[in-house]
Structure formats: C-alpha cells, structure tokens
Scaffold this motif. Structure first.
Motif, short mmCIF file in Angstrom:
data_model
loop_
_atom_site.label_atom_id
_atom_site.label_comp_id
_atom_site.label_asym_id
_atom_site.label_seq_id
_atom_site.Cartn_x
_atom_site.Cartn_y
_atom_site.Cartn_z
N LYS B 227 -22.36 125.43 54.21
CA LYS B 227 -22.50 125.68 55.65
C LYS B 227 -21.91 124.54 56.46
O LYS B 227 -21.48 124.74 57.61
N THR B 228 -21.89 123.34 55.87
CA THR B 228 -21.41 122.18 56.65
C THR B 228 -19.93 122.32 57.01
O THR B 228 -19.48 121.72 57.98
N ILE B 258 -20.17 130.02 54.98
CA ILE B 258 -19.49 129.70 56.24
C ILE B 258 -19.96 130.68 57.32
O ILE B 258 -20.27 130.30 58.45
N ASP B 259 -20.06 131.93 56.93
CA ASP B 259 -20.59 132.94 57.86
C ASP B 259 -22.03 132.59 58.25
O ASP B 259 -22.40 132.63 59.43
N LYS B 260 -22.84 132.21 57.26
CA LYS B 260 -24.24 131.85 57.55
C LYS B 260 -24.29 130.65 58.49
O LYS B 260 -25.11 130.59 59.41
N GLU B 264 -26.09 130.48 62.10
CA GLU B 264 -27.16 129.55 62.43
C GLU B 264 -26.84 128.70 63.66
O GLU B 264 -27.73 128.38 64.45
N LEU B 265 -25.57 128.36 63.81
CA LEU B 265 -25.18 127.61 65.02
C LEU B 265 -25.43 128.45 66.27
O LEU B 265 -25.88 127.93 67.30
N THR B 266 -25.16 129.74 66.15
CA THR B 266 -25.37 130.64 67.29
C THR B 266 -26.86 130.82 67.56
O THR B 266 -27.32 130.71 68.69
N ARG B 267 -27.60 131.04 66.47
CA ARG B 267 -29.03 131.31 66.57
C ARG B 267 -29.79 130.13 67.16
O ARG B 267 -30.75 130.29 67.91
N THR B 268 -29.37 128.93 66.83
CA THR B 268 -30.05 127.73 67.34
C THR B 268 -29.50 127.32 68.71
O THR B 268 -29.94 126.32 69.28
N GLY B 269 -28.52 128.06 69.21
CA GLY B 269 -27.98 127.73 70.52
C GLY B 269 -27.03 126.55 70.53
O GLY B 269 -26.64 126.08 71.60
N LEU B 270 -26.65 126.07 69.37
CA LEU B 270 -25.72 124.93 69.33
C LEU B 270 -24.32 125.36 69.77
O LEU B 270 -23.55 124.56 70.27
#
Lengths: 421, 421
Positions: B227-228, B258-260, B264-270
């Motif tokens: 994911k990084t 990479i999709d995950k 997660e970036l979207t879900r956490t609002g980053l």
C-alpha cells in the motif's frame, strides 16, 4: 572575497549560483568561471570560489529531496531543479549499532550511497557537472571511468537527452559495463588501465571542445558535488558535524571535498564549528596515498594498481597531496588493507547491517576496523563511514566466498537435513 | 467497524497500530490478529482490517523519510521506527517526459523502487512483515522467493539481528543468489520452480511455528506493505490520486494493495476521491491473469512459467482472482508482452530516462506501450508506471543486446575511428 566576487559577477556570462570565479589551489590565482581545470599561472588545479550570502537551514529543509536542496552551496544555476537530471542525494544515514558492537566502538553511522539512482556517490558529482556543463553550452557528456562514473554519466546524459562518450578499461566488471551500455550512449572499452584511459580522456578533451569530460575539463564543478555528502551527513545528524569520518580514496577528491563541505557549513553558520578528523581508506594493491602518509612524505609515488577494489584503482591520484594536507590538518590517518580484508569488510557490513556494498565499501569498513584495532580511531567518538557504491556491481569479489548453504530437493526432510533442524 | 474494533482492541494482545482484526476476503469472517493467513471458515485469504481514527497530512509529512511515515495506515506497532529495520520507501517519483514523448502520451510518472535498500519494492513488504513478526514473537524470518524477496528478507533479518531461512529456485540469477547469500543467513537452493518452492514453504511453515514466512504465515501483514506505493505516489503528486496506474503482476498482491491504498487514502480523507484505472502487466511466458482477463473468465488457469521475467514467474498467482476484480472494477485492462518486448522495454526506459530496471520493469514499460498502442490506455490521462526492481539483478536479460560500441587502443585516433568523429 566580496570585492573580487562583485567584479567577477558583473562580467561573468554564466549563472552558476553562488560560484563567482575559479581559484588555483597552489597560489590562489583567480580567473573567471569557465570550463577549465588547470591554472595557466601555476599549473595547479582550479577550484570554485563562492560568494554565499545568507543561507538558512529552513530554506534548505524546505527544498527538494535531492542534492538540489543545497544548490545555494553548489556551482549550479539557480533554477537547476527545473532541468532534467538524475536528482541524486538525500540517501540514508543509517545508525549502525550492530556494526559498532562488532567493532567495539560506541557509535557508527553509515552514509549509504547505494541508494542513489545508479547506486554510487558518482551520481552526485555527475549531476553537478551536467548542470554546469549545460550552463556552459555543452551538449555531450563524457568521462574516463573505473565503472561507477561510467554508469552515472551514461544515465544522466540519457535523462538529459544528451549524447555521452564513456571510456572504460576493457577489463571492467561485467555489471558496470552492461549498466553503462544500457543507456545507449557511446561506450568504448579501452585497452589499458584507468590511468591510461584517464590520459586518453585528457587528450580527447583538448581535441573535442564540445565534449564536457565531467572529471577533466569541468572537474572543478564536478568535484564540488562530493560536498553534498558532508552537507547531508550534517543535516541528518541534526545540523552538526560528526567527530570522525572514514572516506575511501581513489583520486582523493571526495575526501578533500567532504572537508570543504564541513568548512562551508561552518563558515555560513549552518552548523556550529566543531573539531573533526578525516581518515582515508585504501586497498594495499593501490595505496600510494597511504604510503606517503605513513612515510611522512608530501609527494605521491604513483603505483600500478592490483586490487579487487577496482573503483579505487587509481595509481596516480590527482588529489593525493591535498588528501595528505586534509588528513594531517584534521588529525586523521590513512590506512590500507588487503583484498582479503576488503571481502571480510563487505561481509561484515552485510551481516551486521543488511547493506551490500561494493569493494570500495569493503575498503572503508575494513580500514575502519584496522584504524580502531590500531588505536588510531577513537572508539568513544562518533564515526561516519562513507559507503559509496553497491555490491551488485562487484559480485566477482564475493562469489567465491558466499553462496547457498546447500541445494536441496523440494521436501521438508531435505530442508531439515540441510539446516540440521 | 468501530464497535467490533473496540471489542477486539480490548482483548487483542498485540500492538499492531490501527490494525484491529483479520477478515476473510470471501465471506468477511472476522478473527483476532494472529500469524494466520487462511480463514478456517471459508478457506479464503485473510486480510487486515483497521480502525484508522483521525490521520492528518501534516503528521505524515512530519514523519520519517521511509514507509514508517504511514505507520498509522499499516499493521505495525506504534513505535515501529525505533526497532532496527531496513526503513525502505520514499523512493523517487520521476516525471518521465522523454518516455512520454517516445510513447506518444501526455504525462508519465515513474515510481522508481530501484532506490530501496535492496533495490526492489520487496523491501516495503518485508519491513512490514518483520515489524509484525517481531510483535508476534517470532525470531526467524523466512521466505520462498524468486529473488528480490530473498534479497530483502536476508538483508532485513541481518539488520534486525535475526536468523533467516531463504528458499530460492536453484536456477535463480547469479546476482540474486549472491545478494541473498552475502547477509549470511541460511540460503537454500531448491531443485524446482517457484511454485515448487512456494509449496515447500507452506509445508515448512506448518512444521516450524517459530519461523515467520513473510509471504505465508504473516502474509496478511506483509502484503499491506505494498500500500505504501500508493501512499507515496499520492503524497508525491501533492495529495491526489493518479488517473491510470500500470502494475506488474506476479502473485497479484501488489496490484490489489495499490488499489486498497488508494481507497484508504480516500476513506480517511487524506485525498479527495477521484476515479482511477489500474492496469496489469505480465510477460506472455507467464500470463495466466492476462489470459483470464482477455477471455472474460473469473478463475485463473495455472501455467508453467517460461519467461526471462523471473521475478514475475508465478504460474499459480494467489491473488489472481482479486486482480481481475480490481482491474475490472476500475475500468483497467491486463496485457502481456513477449520476452523480446521486455528487453525493448528495459532499453527504452534506460535510453529515455536513465533508469535501469530489471525484467519486471521492462514488462511494465512494454505493457504500457502495448496498452497505449491498442487504445486501452488513455494518452491524455496521467499514468504512473511501477518500476519495482533493478536492472543490476537481471543482467542476463540484456547482455546479448547491449555492450561497448568498440574496444580500442588508448589513442585519440582509435576513438575517432570508432565513433566516426
């Protein structure tokens, strides 16, 4: 400096940032910035002089994650990061507690330049040379090389869209040959050792005025790139100088420039000045500088190299006398080690810290051990080792020493038997 | 999620940061964090579930220059950076205008993981696996590997002071064998292909409860490390998602993670959510996922690999079905290329951008070209190519294609003749 600098700045046609003129190393003769490397006044090497002005830590810290964060301390155009280059630097400074324990000292840091784009410190000097060469109007990047420089020049030229002419000894390691050739410049294998190739390059630089030989006609700019090893080390230590540094010696340029970098950081107030000792490391199959140091001589007696540390195999090191000055002035020392110790050094570093260095790294680690064992390096002072190149480029050095423990059938019994558990 | 998370957090004995439990990929069965990789409820792979809480860009930006800056998005202890590890990540995102021009597209970025400690993306997954394995109490780091993973595991174990058991096919490239052996763990060459070695590792993981096989019994943690690549790409683009990504497929794990990561970036609002397409790249000597994609199948038909891209030569890719899901959901595609095209891809990348990638990188570049030429990749959308490993590890692939232009005597005449100038 300021008055001279202002005069020069007015007339100089080049934007090389804080660089204002060239100065001869022996007698200090000054001349305008140009692609020249020897003073016609005293025949000594030319070095870049600067008018730094005010440089603040915050500005550096806000800069790019590459050597260009230090552009205000380098002879490069002020918009350097906007032109294609390999953008090396900002490599890891690794706290090496396992290695320190193995060597019986308090604190070791490793400046790990295997993380650079072509996996050696040469990307630093080539990036600066390319930036200066572009400003001077060159279109071809060239070099004689023992391998790492060839990789760096060929890669940087490709990225910049330039032609390259790279000359290497025909005996060079396979990895370095292929890694130089893959970028599709003009790679030539030359029958001879590095000193022969270097002599040829100097002749060619005279004949081809449009070729920027990074370590010949633009050498004064090129060599300044090594200062970034000092800048990064100090910044990564929290803006302070280390107490001891061990540096491998090929031409000797890197060692003297690390010293210059520390001096400039102090002079510009970026760090508080503090004493440091610089130690030099050679392989004893090519140890002309170590020999001169140990015998208290000022002159270097050239040798015919015979060592597995081929990236350090320069028998007539151009900056040898300046290395002696620097090491003596800072209170360091210069040692040399056998090829067997070089391999042991590579293996020790890999086993303790998981870093696979090329033979030059083995030279550095092995010399650090020897300097400690002989009481020349203070075990209670903090020491930085410069790991300047990658083990994947010198596999021949380790191939007879490491390998699989066994070849087994794909069964758990076979594995248990092979491992004894 | 929150209620379950709180329950689990109370009882779980492990500090793995935001990770709260394992969830089976097929039916979503939950179980406590543990070194397990298959659900005993539905026999599907286990994946880590999180309770992220509030994560701010500023906190990430103030973190270390390694994957640990994203520790609040990974299954690692909250003090992870205090334990010895290889600290990979924060590799370059290179704007590749020369390559984009050569391929006839608007904008290409290269995520260049050749700069990692052992020069492949595997350092990322191994670092996370080591951190989790330490928390679980393991003392031996192990893996079956096609080479890059072997390098990463052996290096990370050395740095951590752990023993390692590394199993590789006996046909592996010399560079990868030596680079695995130099760190002095237990390297075993196994008679068989990667799928044989992988099967052996699964059997051994059952027999040796104190061995953490990074990609077997701690695989759920390990795989999160990929994911990084997504996190760094988004941060380096200025906290936004790219429009298209091309990812090489071996087991398929990297592509799905990479999709995950983007999710997660979207879900956490980053980052602000935005559409992206993920494309998969294989070599046609081992293209079971591309075959399934093109034939509209959901199942992967295992193959016997025969390609120079040995780091991708997994004939029975564990995450193949999930790759198909991801690519179809995002509107991407999966292609495959010949070994000849792989070499062309390596050379194209080197010639245009000065980056020397291993065969997997050649697969990515060559597939990008094919996807563009066949109209599957939008030339006006921004594309990120994942360059996951280093050319120095797969020299055999290029050795018959590149080399010196000539071998010459050390004279300027000989050089002029050889270069025709």
């Amino acid at each position: 400096m300021t008055a001279a600098a202002q005069t020069t700045t007015t007339t100089a046609p080049y934007d090389l940032g804080p660089a204002v003129e060239l100065v001869s190393k022996e007698e200090g003769h000054r001349q305008p910035l140009a692609p020249e490397f020897v003073s016609l006044e005293d025949f000594s090497p030319l070095e870049v002089a600067y008018d730094f002005g005010k440089i603040r830590r915050e500005d550096i810290e806000a800069g790019p994650r590459s050597i260009w964060r230090y552009k205000h301390l380098l002879p490069v155009p002020s918009n350097v990061e906007q032109h294609p280059n390999t953008d090396p630097g900002c490599t890891r400074l690794v706290r090496a507690d396992n290695l320190a324990k193995a060597l019986g000292v308090k604190r070791i840091w490793l400046k790990d330049d295997t993380g650079n784009p072509t996996h050696s410190f040469k990307d630093r000097v080539v990036a600066v040379a390319l930036a200066a060469a572009r400003e001077f109007g060159f279109k071809v990047l060239a070099c004689p090389s023992t391998g790492n420089l060839a990789n760096a020049v060929a890669a940087a030229a490709a990225r910049a869209g330039w032609d390259s002419v790279v000359l290497v000894p025909s005996s060079l390691e396979r990895a370095k040959v292929l890694m130089s050739a893959v970028y599709d410049g003009s790679l030539l294998a030359v029958d001879g050792n590095y000193d022969d190739v270097n002599r040829l390059a100097t002749e060619l630089a005279g004949e081809h005025e449009d070729w920027a030989f990074v370590n010949v006609n633009v050498r004064p700019y090129y060599s300044e790139g090594s200062k970034t090893l000092a800048f990064e080390t100090a910044e990564q230590l929290g803006w302070r100088l280390p107490e001891q540094v061990v540096v491998p010696i090929a031409s000797g340029s890197q060692l003297t420039k690390i010293d210059k970098g520390f001096n400039e950081l102090t002079r510009t107030g970026l760090v508080e000045g503090s004493p440091y000792k610089i130690f030099g490391a050679q392989a004893n199959g090519c140890s002309p500088v170590a020999e001169a140091f140990k015998n208290g001589r000022d002159m270097i007696q050239p040798v015919r190299p015979d060592t597995i540390a081929r990236s350090l195999a320069i028998g007539a090191p151009a900056d040898g006398p300046y290395v002696l000055d620097t090491v003596r002035r800072t209170g360091g020392a210069i040692e040399d080690v056998t090829d067997e110790e070089v391999v042991d050094g590579i293996r020790l570093l890999a086993r303790t810290e998981g870093i696979f260095a090329e033979t030059a790294g083995g030279v550095t680690v092995a010399n650090a051990k020897k300097l400690i064992d002989t009481g020349q390096l203070d075990p209670d002072a903090e020491t930085v080792l410069m790991i300047t190149g990658d083990g994947l480029k010198t596999l021949d050095a380790v191939q007879d020493h490491v390998g699989p423990k066994a070849t087994v059938k794909p069964t758990t019994d076979a594995v248990s038997e092979a491992l004894g558990k």
